[in-house]
Design a protein around this motif. Structure first.
Motif, mmCIF file in Angstrom:
data_model
loop_
_atom_site.group_PDB
_atom_site.id
_atom_site.type_symbol
_atom_site.label_atom_id
_atom_site.label_comp_id
_atom_site.label_asym_id
_atom_site.label_seq_id
_atom_site.Cartn_x
_atom_site.Cartn_y
_atom_site.Cartn_z
ATOM 1 N N ALA A 1 72.852 45.452 34.462
ATOM 2 C CA ALA A 1 71.803 44.619 33.889
ATOM 3 C C ALA A 1 71.089 43.869 35.006
ATOM 4 C CB ALA A 1 72.405 43.640 32.884
ATOM 5 N N PRO A 2 69.755 43.971 35.072
ATOM 6 C CA PRO A 2 69.038 43.213 36.091
ATOM 7 C C PRO A 2 69.244 41.717 35.879
ATOM 8 C CG PRO A 2 67.496 44.294 34.581
ATOM 9 C CD PRO A 2 68.873 44.759 34.211
ATOM 10 N N SER A 3 69.338 40.999 36.982
ATOM 11 C CA SER A 3 69.685 39.588 36.921
ATOM 12 C C SER A 3 68.478 38.708 37.279
ATOM 13 C CB SER A 3 70.834 39.337 37.901
ATOM 14 O OG SER A 3 71.216 37.996 37.852
ATOM 15 N N TYR A 4 68.309 37.631 36.540
ATOM 16 C CA TYR A 4 67.210 36.680 36.770
ATOM 17 C C TYR A 4 67.791 35.279 36.766
ATOM 18 C CZ TYR A 4 64.264 40.644 35.777
ATOM 19 O OH TYR A 4 63.672 41.869 35.828
ATOM 20 N N THR A 5 67.180 34.401 37.552
ATOM 21 C CA THR A 5 67.699 33.042 37.676
ATOM 22 C C THR A 5 66.697 32.023 37.162
ATOM 23 O OG1 THR A 5 68.996 33.680 39.603
ATOM 24 C CG2 THR A 5 68.633 31.342 39.289
ATOM 25 N N LEU A 6 67.198 31.096 36.360
ATOM 26 C CA LEU A 6 66.416 29.939 35.935
ATOM 27 C C LEU A 6 67.152 28.699 36.420
ATOM 28 C CD1 LEU A 6 65.523 30.489 32.156
ATOM 29 C CD2 LEU A 6 63.924 30.402 34.079
ATOM 30 N N THR A 7 66.403 27.786 37.024
ATOM 31 C CA THR A 7 67.010 26.543 37.500
ATOM 32 C C THR A 7 66.459 25.368 36.699
ATOM 33 O OG1 THR A 7 67.217 27.462 39.718
ATOM 34 C CG2 THR A 7 67.345 25.081 39.526
ATOM 35 N N LEU A 8 67.342 24.506 36.280
ATOM 36 C CA LEU A 8 66.926 23.268 35.613
ATOM 37 C C LEU A 8 66.966 22.138 36.620
ATOM 38 C CD1 LEU A 8 68.848 23.764 32.327
ATOM 39 C CD2 LEU A 8 66.485 22.953 32.395
ATOM 40 N N LYS A 9 65.824 21.485 36.777
ATOM 41 C CA LYS A 9 65.737 20.336 37.684
ATOM 42 C C LYS A 9 64.754 19.350 37.077
ATOM 43 C CE LYS A 9 64.960 19.239 42.562
ATOM 44 N NZ LYS A 9 66.156 18.383 42.686
ATOM 45 N N ASP A 10 65.128 18.083 37.038
ATOM 46 C CA ASP A 10 64.318 17.060 36.380
ATOM 47 C C ASP A 10 63.965 17.474 34.951
ATOM 48 O OD1 ASP A 10 64.396 15.577 38.759
ATOM 49 O OD2 ASP A 10 62.634 16.636 39.545
ATOM 50 N N ARG B 1 63.318 20.315 33.717
ATOM 51 C CA ARG B 1 62.293 21.356 33.614
ATOM 52 C C ARG B 1 62.893 22.665 34.085
ATOM 53 N NH1 ARG B 1 57.208 18.855 33.102
ATOM 54 N NH2 ARG B 1 57.399 16.629 33.489
ATOM 55 N N TYR B 2 62.413 23.755 33.477
ATOM 56 C CA TYR B 2 62.840 25.081 33.920
ATOM 57 C C TYR B 2 61.978 25.536 35.087
ATOM 58 C CZ TYR B 2 65.689 25.774 29.712
ATOM 59 O OH TYR B 2 66.638 25.674 28.734
ATOM 60 N N GLN B 3 62.627 26.043 36.112
ATOM 61 C CA GLN B 3 61.917 26.624 37.249
ATOM 62 C C GLN B 3 62.400 28.055 37.446
ATOM 63 O OE1 GLN B 3 62.786 23.968 40.495
ATOM 64 N NE2 GLN B 3 61.591 22.291 39.632
ATOM 65 N N PRO B 4 61.567 29.067 37.324
ATOM 66 C CA PRO B 4 60.175 28.955 36.894
ATOM 67 C C PRO B 4 60.112 28.667 35.390
ATOM 68 C CG PRO B 4 60.798 31.264 37.050
ATOM 69 C CD PRO B 4 61.996 30.467 37.513
ATOM 70 N N ASN B 5 58.978 28.179 34.939
ATOM 71 C CA ASN B 5 58.870 27.939 33.492
ATOM 72 C C ASN B 5 58.299 29.151 32.772
ATOM 73 O OD1 ASN B 5 56.220 27.759 34.176
ATOM 74 N ND2 ASN B 5 55.912 25.685 33.416
ATOM 75 N N GLU B 6 57.919 30.170 33.560
ATOM 76 C CA GLU B 6 57.516 31.436 32.976
ATOM 77 C C GLU B 6 58.260 32.537 33.724
ATOM 78 O OE1 GLU B 6 53.295 31.820 31.375
ATOM 79 O OE2 GLU B 6 53.357 33.430 32.871
ATOM 80 N N LEU B 7 59.063 33.297 32.993
ATOM 81 C CA LEU B 7 59.912 34.315 33.616
ATOM 82 C C LEU B 7 59.483 35.687 33.115
ATOM 83 C CD1 LEU B 7 62.438 34.600 35.458
ATOM 84 C CD2 LEU B 7 63.807 34.594 33.362
#
Ligand SMILES: [Cu+2]
Length: 108
Positions: free
Chosen positions: A22-31, A33-39
């Motif tokens: 499965a291809p893997s993608y990363t979302l980071t939560l900071k302050d 907010r999601y970074q990136p907010n569009e995946l």
């Protein structure tokens, strides 16, 4: 028992392989907010989502557009599998900080 082993492997190995592939993608939560907010992700495949929470409070990754509801503790990470999706836009959010924790999956 011995005769069952090939059968068990025949069932299990494709499952393991599909999870590993499965291809893997990363979302980071900071302050909060999601970074990136569009995946952007590909259509028709299950993907692995790595969610990193850099905030000092828990968050809950959630969507009303696809089945997902999972808590990530402060300064921790989780992974979850989502999809496969048809092409389109799917909103997700952080249930605990909805005013800021908003994001969009763009499936193409
Ligand atoms: Cu919730």
């Amino acid at each position: 028992m011995k005769r069952l082993l090939p059968l068990v492997l025949a069932i299990l190995l494709p499952l393991l392989a599909s999870a590993a592939d499965a291809p893997s993608y990363t979302l980071t939560l900071k302050d909060h907010r999601y970074q990136p907010n569009e995946l952007r992700i590909p259509a028709n495949v299950r993907i692995k989502l790595e969610l990193i929470n850099q905030d000092p409070s828990p968050e809950e990754f959630e969507s009303n557009d696809f089945p997902a509801e999972k808590i990530v503790m402060p300064n921790s990470r989780i992974s979850l599998f989502i999809g496969p999706f048809k092409p389109g836009r799917y909103r997700f959010y952080g249930d605990f900080h909805q005013p800021t924790a908003q994001g969009m999956l763009v499936v193409e």
